[in-house]
Enzyme design. Structure first.
Site, PDB file in Angstrom:
ATOM      1  N   HIS A  23       0.827  -1.221   0.000  1.00 21.55           N
ATOM      2  CA  HIS A  23       0.000   0.000   0.000  1.00 21.55           C
ATOM      3  C   HIS A  23       0.861   1.270   0.000  1.00 21.55           C
ATOM      4  O   HIS A  23       0.828   2.074  -0.933  1.00 21.55           O
ATOM      5  CB  HIS A  23      -0.895   0.042   1.244  1.00 21.55           C
ATOM      6  CG  HIS A  23      -1.777  -1.140   1.413  1.00 21.55           C
ATOM      7  ND1 HIS A  23      -2.850  -1.381   0.594  1.00 21.55           N
ATOM      8  CD2 HIS A  23      -1.759  -2.147   2.320  1.00 21.55           C
ATOM      9  CE1 HIS A  23      -3.472  -2.489   0.994  1.00 21.55           C
ATOM     10  NE2 HIS A  23      -2.818  -2.965   2.036  1.00 21.55           N
TER      11      HIS A  23
HETATM   12  C1  BDR Z   1      -2.960   1.247   5.208  1.00 19.52           C
HETATM   13  O1  BDR Z   1      -3.256   0.867   6.555  1.00 19.52           O
HETATM   14  C2  BDR Z   1      -2.077   0.501   7.233  1.00 19.52           C
HETATM   15  O2  BDR Z   1      -2.210  -0.767   7.810  1.00 19.52           O
HETATM   16  C3  BDR Z   1      -0.974   0.457   6.216  1.00 19.52           C
HETATM   17  O3  BDR Z   1       0.252   0.885   6.754  1.00 19.52           O
HETATM   18  C4  BDR Z   1      -1.451   1.346   5.110  1.00 19.52           C
HETATM   19  O4  BDR Z   1      -1.067   2.689   5.328  1.00 19.52           O
HETATM   20  C5  BDR Z   1      -3.582   0.236   4.269  1.00 19.52           C
HETATM   21  O5  BDR Z   1      -4.962   0.229   4.390  1.00 19.52           O
END
Ligand code: BDR
Ligand code: CA
Length: 316
Positions: free
Chosen positions: A240
């Site tokens: 992500h």
């Molecule tokens: C986002 O949520 C967090 O767990 C990750 O670091 C990322 O920024 C993904 O949904």
């Protein structure tokens, strides 16, 4: 674009850690990092960030602890711990290095924006609490910041916390609403693209054969892979935050990123945390709509995992 001064807001976090690696390896002009509660508490995220930056050879980058609680709420570490481990970095032990600066994350952002008017860029890869607080403290902020790139939301992909909500938006929907409503140029990098950006087992093994920082990143991927394996159907994980970082730096150029209206549902109902992205122009090439201001990344080229691996292996 990597020549621009950057402020990073994060909740370090395994994929945040990979993003730090990406920014450092790419030589991004990172002027400061602020942390926020999300994957773990803001103070723990700062600890991880300091330790990682030192391991990566950049102990000079200042790190500020940001907001512990979401606006009007209380931080709950339970869900983040399931994804990233209780310490946020997959339970690995990093060599301890440095202390946070004596400035809050929101104040750091405001100061940097005034020091670099019209050129500071913001990359936000955690809940948007610090950014919302900075907007409240300095209403001139949107006119000073050149760009805000956000990992968050889902335009037409399913959510990852509820049917419709992505974690960073869900964790502080009130803040997200304020940040998306402010008049700065926002690029939203959501689950539509980040769920398709992956590290496979082969990437993890290759990273483990690198220097001390790639080895640490590979080690923390163990817990993260465990979480993602049943979701993705094989040992792998979603990238992500690194994808948002790569788009911010111009390393990945989106192939479809229309400018469309975006609103945030900050109610307490089943839609809480949803990014309401108006995609009605889809069938006619997304003509510009009146009032549309948000660039929403919908498609990127394939192969990001390979590109990220190559960059991270350059780290010491
Ligand atoms: C986002 O949520 C967090 O767990 C990750 O670091 C990322 O920024 C993904 O949904
Ligand atoms: Ca994050």
């Amino acid at each position: 674009m990597s020549g621009a001064p950057w402020y990073l807001d994060c909740d370090t976090g395994v994929d945040d850690a990979l993003t730090l690696g990406l920014l450092v390896a790419q030589g991004a002009d990172l002027r400061g990092v602020g942390t926020v509660s999300g994957n773990l508490a803001a103070a723990g995220g700062a600890r991880n960030t300091l330790d990682l930056l030192a391991l990566m050879g950049r102990p000079d980058i200042p790190v500020a602890v940001g907001e512990h609680d979401p606006i009007g709420g209380v931080f709950d570490p339970t869900e983040g711990a399931k994804v990233h481990g209780v310490n946020g970095v997959g339970e690995i032990v990093l060599p301890r290095a440095g202390e946070p600066v004596d400035e809050s994350a929101a104040d750091m952002l405001i100061r940097l924006a005034h020091e670099h008017p019209g050129s500071l860029r913001v990359l936000a890869i955690g809940p948007l609490t610090n950014l919302a607080l900075a907007l409240e403290r300095d209403p001139a902020l949107p006119s000073l910041v050149a760009q805000v790139v956000i990992m968050g939301g889902a335009a037409s992909a399913p959510g990852n916390v509820s049917a419709v909500a992505e974690a960073n938006i869900w964790n502080d929907a009130v803040a997200a609403n304020r940040v998306f409503s402010a008049s700065w140029p926002i690029t939203m990098v959501g689950l539509d693209v980040t769920m398709h950006a992956r590290f496979e087992e082969s990437h993890r093994v290759a990273l483990a054969a690198g220097g001390a920082s790639p080895q640490a990143l590979a080690a923390m991927l163990g817990v993260y892979f465990q979480f993602y394996t049943p979701i993705l159907g094989r040992p792998s994980c979603a990238l992500h935050d690194p994808l948002a970082g790569a788009i911010a730096l111009g390393l990945v150029v989106p192939t479809l990123a229309p400018v469309v209206p975006v609103e945030i549902d900050d109610t307490a109902g089943p839609g809480r945390g949803q990014t309401l992205v108006d995609l009605r122009g889809r069938f006619v090439g997304y003509p510009l709509q009146a009032g549309a201001r948000h660039t929403v990344v919908l498609e990127v080229p394939e192969g990001f995992g390979d590109a990220l691996l190559e960059v991270l292996l350059r780290l010491p």
